[in-house]
Design a protein around this motif. Sequence first.
Motif, PDB file in Angstrom:
ATOM      1  N   LYS A  44       0.841  -1.202   0.000  1.00  0.00           N
ATOM      2  CA  LYS A  44       0.000   0.000   0.000  1.00  0.00           C
ATOM      3  C   LYS A  44       0.872   1.247   0.000  1.00  0.00           C
ATOM      4  CE  LYS A  44      -3.539   2.486   2.505  1.00  0.00           C
ATOM      5  NZ  LYS A  44      -4.193   2.707   3.788  1.00  0.00           N
ATOM      6  N   LEU A  45       1.880   1.287   0.838  1.00  0.00           N
ATOM      7  CA  LEU A  45       2.789   2.421   0.893  1.00  0.00           C
ATOM      8  C   LEU A  45       3.500   2.589  -0.451  1.00  0.00           C
ATOM      9  CD1 LEU A  45       5.198   3.417   3.687  1.00  0.00           C
ATOM     10  CD2 LEU A  45       6.068   3.165   1.385  1.00  0.00           C
ATOM     11  N   MET A  46       3.984   1.503  -1.001  1.00  0.00           N
ATOM     12  CA  MET A  46       4.702   1.567  -2.279  1.00  0.00           C
ATOM     13  C   MET A  46       3.782   2.081  -3.383  1.00  0.00           C
ATOM     14  SD  MET A  46       6.936  -1.914  -1.764  1.00  0.00           S
ATOM     15  CE  MET A  46       7.599  -1.975  -3.405  1.00  0.00           C
ATOM     16  N   LYS A  47       2.539   1.649  -3.397  1.00  0.00           N
ATOM     17  CA  LYS A  47       1.558   2.114  -4.389  1.00  0.00           C
ATOM     18  C   LYS A  47       1.291   3.608  -4.200  1.00  0.00           C
ATOM     19  CE  LYS A  47      -1.662   1.808  -7.560  1.00  0.00           C
ATOM     20  NZ  LYS A  47      -1.286   2.542  -8.762  1.00  0.00           N
ATOM     21  N   ASN A  48       1.196   4.064  -2.966  1.00  0.00           N
ATOM     22  CA  ASN A  48       0.971   5.488  -2.707  1.00  0.00           C
ATOM     23  C   ASN A  48       2.117   6.334  -3.255  1.00  0.00           C
ATOM     24  OD1 ASN A  48      -1.455   4.956  -1.438  1.00  0.00           O
ATOM     25  ND2 ASN A  48      -0.615   5.089   0.629  1.00  0.00           N
ATOM     26  N   VAL A  49       3.345   5.877  -3.065  1.00  0.00           N
ATOM     27  CA  VAL A  49       4.508   6.600  -3.586  1.00  0.00           C
ATOM     28  C   VAL A  49       4.490   6.569  -5.110  1.00  0.00           C
ATOM     29  CG1 VAL A  49       7.029   6.646  -3.699  1.00  0.00           C
ATOM     30  CG2 VAL A  49       5.884   6.234  -1.502  1.00  0.00           C
ATOM     31  N   GLU A  50       4.182   5.424  -5.696  1.00  0.00           N
ATOM     32  CA  GLU A  50       4.097   5.326  -7.155  1.00  0.00           C
ATOM     33  C   GLU A  50       3.025   6.256  -7.714  1.00  0.00           C
ATOM     34  OE1 GLU A  50       3.523   1.116  -7.574  1.00  0.00           O
ATOM     35  OE2 GLU A  50       5.651   0.685  -7.241  1.00  0.00           O
ATOM     36  N   ASP A  51       1.924   6.421  -6.986  1.00  0.00           N
ATOM     37  CA  ASP A  51       0.866   7.347  -7.406  1.00  0.00           C
ATOM     38  C   ASP A  51       1.378   8.795  -7.413  1.00  0.00           C
ATOM     39  OD1 ASP A  51      -0.919   5.260  -7.734  1.00  0.00           O
ATOM     40  OD2 ASP A  51      -1.986   5.626  -5.848  1.00  0.00           O
ATOM     41  N   VAL A  52       2.184   9.159  -6.437  1.00  0.00           N
ATOM     42  CA  VAL A  52       2.780  10.494  -6.415  1.00  0.00           C
ATOM     43  C   VAL A  52       3.659  10.695  -7.646  1.00  0.00           C
ATOM     44  CG1 VAL A  52       4.434  11.992  -5.206  1.00  0.00           C
ATOM     45  CG2 VAL A  52       2.666  10.788  -3.906  1.00  0.00           C
ATOM     46  N   VAL A  53       4.454   9.700  -7.966  1.00  0.00           N
ATOM     47  CA  VAL A  53       5.343   9.792  -9.139  1.00  0.00           C
ATOM     48  C   VAL A  53       4.512   9.950 -10.413  1.00  0.00           C
ATOM     49  CG1 VAL A  53       7.105   8.598 -10.511  1.00  0.00           C
ATOM     50  CG2 VAL A  53       7.195   8.504  -8.011  1.00  0.00           C
TER      51      VAL A  53
END
Length: 184
Positions: A44-53
């Motif tokens: 979930k955290l990794m997906k959130n960061v990828e969404d920011v990118v």
Amino acid sequence: MMNINVLRLDHRKKRDARITTHVCLTSRAFGASKTYLSGEEDQKLMKNVEDVVERWGGDFQVEYKKSYMNLIEEWQNNGGEVIHLTMYGSQVQDVIEEIRESPKDKLIVVGGSRVPTKIYKKSDYNVSVTKQPHSEVASLAVFQHMLMDGSEFDLEFDNAVFEVIPTAEGKQVNIHEENKTDDE
């Protein structure tokens, strides 16, 4: 431009989600190309960061590594250097020029809970950003700022949907419609 990656040690999903997210976002904003997470895997955290990118641009990546020691050894075996940020190291102002001038790829290590002694021993540099306890996010930001010698202020993030335009008052954001995906 030097290759900068960050390793966040000992992520704990329930306790560290916010601070680890901030480590990722800070490393990206200040010029790193990737953050590795160790500890508990947190999709979930990794997906959130990828969404920011996706929204704010660039090709920053976040990746989970079960064994941070394997990553460190692989990094060094491939000619890179490991810089561990800790309040017990050499003062940043005394070593930053040497680190900046080294052509080696950088892996910046920031702790989570208690950092094992083997990290101190294996690191090429143990670097102190002040001699007081404070946040790993603050240490990372100050260190990367000094490493980049301020050039992070001029970084361009390709394919951004949103771009902040600095203004003295109010908020100005350019929206690049051509970079939007079907999800937005």
